[in-house]
Design an enzyme around this catalytic site. Structure first.
Site, mmCIF file in Angstrom:
data_model
loop_
_atom_site.group_PDB
_atom_site.id
_atom_site.type_symbol
_atom_site.label_atom_id
_atom_site.label_comp_id
_atom_site.label_asym_id
_atom_site.label_seq_id
_atom_site.Cartn_x
_atom_site.Cartn_y
_atom_site.Cartn_z
ATOM 1 N N GLY A 167 0.849 -1.187 0.000
ATOM 2 C CA GLY A 167 0.000 0.000 0.000
ATOM 3 C C GLY A 167 0.884 1.236 0.000
ATOM 4 N N ALA A 168 1.857 1.224 0.904
ATOM 5 C CA ALA A 168 2.793 2.337 1.029
ATOM 6 C C ALA A 168 3.988 1.841 1.823
ATOM 7 C CB ALA A 168 2.135 3.511 1.748
ATOM 8 N N MET A 169 5.054 2.651 1.842
ATOM 9 C CA MET A 169 6.264 2.229 2.559
ATOM 10 C C MET A 169 6.863 3.415 3.297
ATOM 11 S SD MET A 169 8.381 -0.081 3.433
ATOM 12 C CE MET A 169 9.713 0.328 4.565
ATOM 13 N N GLU A 170 7.138 3.173 4.582
ATOM 14 C CA GLU A 170 7.494 4.250 5.510
ATOM 15 C C GLU A 170 8.963 4.660 5.471
ATOM 16 O OE1 GLU A 170 6.488 1.121 6.370
ATOM 17 O OE2 GLU A 170 7.549 0.378 8.129
ATOM 18 N N GLU B 264 1.614 5.739 7.717
ATOM 19 C CA GLU B 264 3.031 5.850 7.348
ATOM 20 C C GLU B 264 3.741 6.914 8.182
ATOM 21 O OE1 GLU B 264 4.173 3.511 5.539
ATOM 22 O OE2 GLU B 264 2.158 2.781 5.105
ATOM 23 N N HIS C 102 4.781 5.754 11.510
ATOM 24 C CA HIS C 102 5.997 4.936 11.453
ATOM 25 C C HIS C 102 7.277 5.768 11.554
ATOM 26 C CE1 HIS C 102 4.812 0.832 10.716
ATOM 27 N NE2 HIS C 102 4.196 1.071 9.583
ATOM 28 N N GLU D 120 3.759 -2.763 12.827
ATOM 29 C CA GLU D 120 2.560 -2.562 12.011
ATOM 30 C C GLU D 120 1.303 -2.381 12.848
ATOM 31 O OE1 GLU D 120 2.826 -1.643 9.279
ATOM 32 O OE2 GLU D 120 4.730 -2.407 8.537
HETATM 33 ZN ZN LIG Z 1 3.002 -0.050 8.231
#
Ligand SMILES: [Zn+2]
Length: 834
Positions: A269-272, A306, A309, A328
């Site tokens: 979905g997305a990356m932090e 995100e 995070h 998570e």
């Molecule tokens: Zn995450």
């Protein structure tokens, strides 16, 4: 297993502290050249230097220590453990040293490591970008490194790129030098001390918004050219989240700027990545005037997740992949807390209860797993990125927060983050910090939720509460469902007064509130609630005195009891009728899912009774809400309307609604909130030419949301030619990031699902080699809906047992068990609804 005895881990005889990385990607040839200088401390003299590298061509390593250079004479590669060992003729002495290695590699199409992504720009030109995704262990595909979260270091990145392309990385730009040959070198400041999996860079024809100054942090949205009109909501959410979390954690944002980048091909979905968060397009870019509330909530949720995070994960990081669940779970918990502050009228804790249900559905299966389990190889974590990590993890954290009190819990989190900044932790460090602040037995309680699978059913009967494990069906062998939990149970009397908190263990606990009493008061509990006969009778007439979250919980518990054959369809419909006239999309959404599943169980000639019940329950809502918004209606009302229409136009078989949906589809007059339901109703009618229109509108969609809507809605067509064409397009037309998900959806169609499953499994090897690894278990998502044909279920089970998906096989087993539970449920429905 200790870190020292784990063959997947590097020893600590050499410890890196700073990387300087020089990369020159070539987008045309899909290759890159690189060089890295790494400041290290050699802790004891050695003749070999081992670090992680895979799919790279490596030059010799030069190690400069105490003014003397040592050059390696040989390299030993180990593909199993993904390491490279550089051999030297003499001992490298103890002390501070600089390691220098040149290398080159390929920009792959696997959406991991350093990879290539493409898109078509507004003038119809195909454009290429190069971008990274390093979590879990793919930094080693881009540069040789100590690729474990516990080896924290700083990273100074230098990219040499074609002059016309933009380039971004984790930290602020410090220099931009024209090389005079059509290339330029872009250099970024050193990052904070952090793990390799958080390093990122993106190169391509991107544009960016002007930097928004958020209390000193420059915030920008970066997007493929031509999408600038879709950035407003993400900017607003980003600014809100930066302030919210700085406040909540009482620690300033740890980076020097924040870019949020939309990537056309993205497996997650997305990356932090610190300071350079990457997203799937529909999770960042949106046109609020045309989107549904659900789509807007999705953008807010992902952005806030995100950004949480940046502190929890980036500043303080798990020591090894075993701890990824807490990373998570906590970000998921914080995303809801932040959204709730951002838009209280969205009632996101009620929305979250539907997401919690997705975890409860899996966790009530014997093939569930403990949230935390032993991780030896990084591949073991593939099964960890699921509902149990995100939603169960977040739900038990919410339960603990409500038990300790929000302020005490927050103080414990602040204590934990301050104590472990720039360092690594194990799970119990968090429990210890919460215990220090609260003086409550946090570790004991949390261990029962984290170290065993499943959850309890709490029963209120004869004035006392007690617990039993909940399961959807009887066990046929091993069960991962635990036996007993330490449960923070909140009860309250509907006659008023405060909620009472009990810590329920193995012995029943008396409840002294005045009846009628509601269990799981205010709804934070991760368990099912059951009432004795007298208690049910006392509650039945008081559904309207529950709050929205309690009502949602009662309906979802009812659906779980029905699906597990513990109550009858009539009993469930009695609960549903108690919902009254509130515009509450969450319980109505659960009800819509339930009637859809009951409908699947019934042969056509037997469905008249169900259709009558559905109309009886849903039509009064439609009469009240109609097709179009009325002035001043609540923000949740359009979503409620969409659920009501979608159900009446499909399961309810309402001819007027079906016709009006077609009219609006043909006129392309669909507000965001109604679009999904209209498309679902239209697809279910299988009219000639509509499929082609869906594909055409997908191809020319003006926003990522619209693109996604038309793609996902393809699952609604019941004509086999069409369903199989859509399945075929997963291999050659749709982006690989979407392929597994769409096959899972297409195989959930009640009519054509089995045919799609047969086609997909016939091309299994092609699917598992071309679709992103972390999405593969979605391929089996549809088998949960194969609930009418026991012989076919056997075929399906045999295939998936013989074709395991490595680290994701646990999810496959869960889908298969859910199919078995569904077969029992469907037989019960056919017997009850004559
Ligand atoms: Zn995450």
């Amino acid at each position: 297993m200790t870190p020292e005895s784990n063959p997947y881990r590097l020893d600590r005889r050499v410890v890196p502290s700073a990387y300087r990385l020089f990369l020159t990607p070539n987008l045309d040839t899909a290759t890159f050249e690189g060089r890295v200088e790494i400041d290290v401390e050699i802790v004891e003299p050695l003749r070999e230097l081992k670090l992680n590298a895979i799919e790279l061509t490596l030059g010799a390593a030069t190690v400069t220590v105490a003014g003397t250079g040592h050059r390696s004479h040989d390299i030993v590669l180990d593909e199993a453990y993904e390491t490279a060992t550089f051999l030297f003729d003499t001992d490298l002495p103890r002390g501070n040293a600089v390691v220098e290695i040149a290398f080159d590699g390929i920009l792959n199409d696997q959406l991991r490591g350093f990879y290539r992504s493409t898109f078509t720009d507004p003038s119809g030109v195909k454009q290429t970008i190069a971008t990274t995704q390093f979590e879990n262990t793919d930094a080693r595909r881009c540069f040789p490194c100590w690729d474990e979260p516990a080896f924290k270091a700083t990273y100074q990145v230098n990219l040499t790129v074609p002059s016309q392309l933009a380039a971004y990385s984790n930290a602020a730009l410090i220099s931009d030098t024209d090389l005079g040959n059509g290339q330029r070198t872009v250099s970024f400041a050193p990052t904070m001390k952090m793990s390799t999996y958080l390093v990122a860079f993106v190169v391509g024809p991107f544009e960016e918004t002007a930097a928004l100054d958020v209390d000193g942090v420059p915030l920008r949205i970066v997007y493929p050219v031509g999408n600038g009109h879709l950035t407003e909501l993400a900017l607003e959410c980003g600014a809100f989240a930066l302030r919210f979390f700085s406040n909540y954690f009482d620690i300033p944002y740890p980076g020097d700027k924040l870019d949020m980048v939309a990537i056309p091909d993205f497996a997650q979905g997305a990356m932090e990545n610190l300071g350079c968060i990457t997203y799937r397009m529909p999770d960042l870019l949106i046109d609020p005037s045309k989107a549904s509330l659900g789509e807007m909530k999705r953008v807010a949720k992902v952005v806030m997740h995100e950004i949480a995070h940046m502190w929890f994960g980036d500043l303080v990081t798990m020591e090894w992949w075993q701890g990824i669940w807490l990373n998570e779970a906590f970000a998921t918990f914080m995303e809801v807390l932040c959204q709730d502050a951002f838009r209280p009228q969205w009632e996101v804790w009620v929305t979250f209860s539907a997401e919690r249900d997705l975890a409860l559905e899996i966790d009530g299966l014997h093939a569930t797993r403990p949230v935390e389990y032993t991780v030896v190889s990084p591949d073991d974590t593939r099964g960890m990125f699921d509902r149990l990590t995100y939603e169960k993890g977040a739900a038990v954290l919410r339960m603990m927060e409500q038990y300790l009190g929000a302020d005490v819990y927050r103080d414990g989190i602040r204590h934990y983050l301050r104590k472990h900044s720039y360092a690594n932790t194990i799970t119990t460090d968090l429990w210890d910090a919460l215990e220090e602040v609260s003086r409550e037995p946090v570790r004991d309680v949390m261990n029962t939720w984290i170290l065993q699978g499943g959850y309890p059913m709490v029963t209120l009967e004869n004035g006392a509460i007690s617990q039993l494990p909940f399961a959807y069906g009887p066990t046929t062998g091993d069960s991962a469902i635990g036996t007993s939990w330490k449960i923070p149970v909140m009860t309250r009397s509907l006659k008023g007064g405060v909620s009472t908190t009990h810590l329920l263990g193995d012995s029943p606990v008396p409840v002294t509130n005045d009846p009628p009493v509601v269990l799981n008061a205010r709804g934070p509990g991760y368990y099912r609630s059951r009432y004795g006969v007298a208690e049910t009778a006392a509650l039945a007439d008081h559904m309207d005195e529950l709050d929205a979250l309690e009502r949602a919980t009662v309906v979802s518990d009812g659906w779980a009891f029905l699906f597990s054959s513990q109550i009858s369809a009539d009993q469930f419909f009695t609960v549903a009728r108690g919902l009254g006239v509130q515009d509450e999309p969450t319980p109505w959404g659960t009800l819509a899912i339930a009637v859809n599943f009951i409908d699947r169980a019934l042969p056509r000639e037997q469905s008249a009774g169900l259709v009558a019940v559905v109309r009886d329950i849903f039509e009064p809502q439609f009469d009240r809400l109609g097709w179009d918004p009325s002035p001043g209606e609540g923000e949740l009302t359009p979503q409620m309307r969409s659920i009501v229409l979608g159900t009446l136009g499909t399961t309810g078989n309402n001819a007027d609604i079906k016709a009006e949906a077609v009219r609006r589809f043909e006129a392309n007059d669909m507000p965001g909130d109604l679009a999904n339901s209209i498309l679902r109703i239209v697809a279910a009618q299988d009219r000639p030419g509509d499929y082609e229109t869906f594909i055409d509108r997908y191809t020319n969609a003006p926003s990522p949301q619209e693109e996604q809507r038309y793609q996902r809605a393809l699952m609604g067509f019941s004509e086999e030619r069409v369903a199989l064409d859509a399945a075929d397009r997963c291999f050659n037309f749709f982006r690989s990031q979407d392929a597994s998900i769409l096959i899972g959806l297409l195989s959930s169609n009640a009519t054509t699902g089995p045919a799609v499953w047969k086609v997909a499994t016939a091309r299994w090897d092609q699917a598992i080699t071309t679709f992103p690894t972390n999405t593969l278990s979605y391929l089996t998502h549809g088998v949960r809906t194969f609930i009418n044909d026991p012989a076919f279920a056997d075929v399906v089970e045999t295939f998936h047992r013989d074709h395991p998906l490595g680290g994701e096989q646990k999810a496959v087993q869960q889908n298969l068990e859910r199919m078995r539970v569904g077969l029992t449920f469907a037989a019960a429905m056919r017997a009850q609804l004559q």
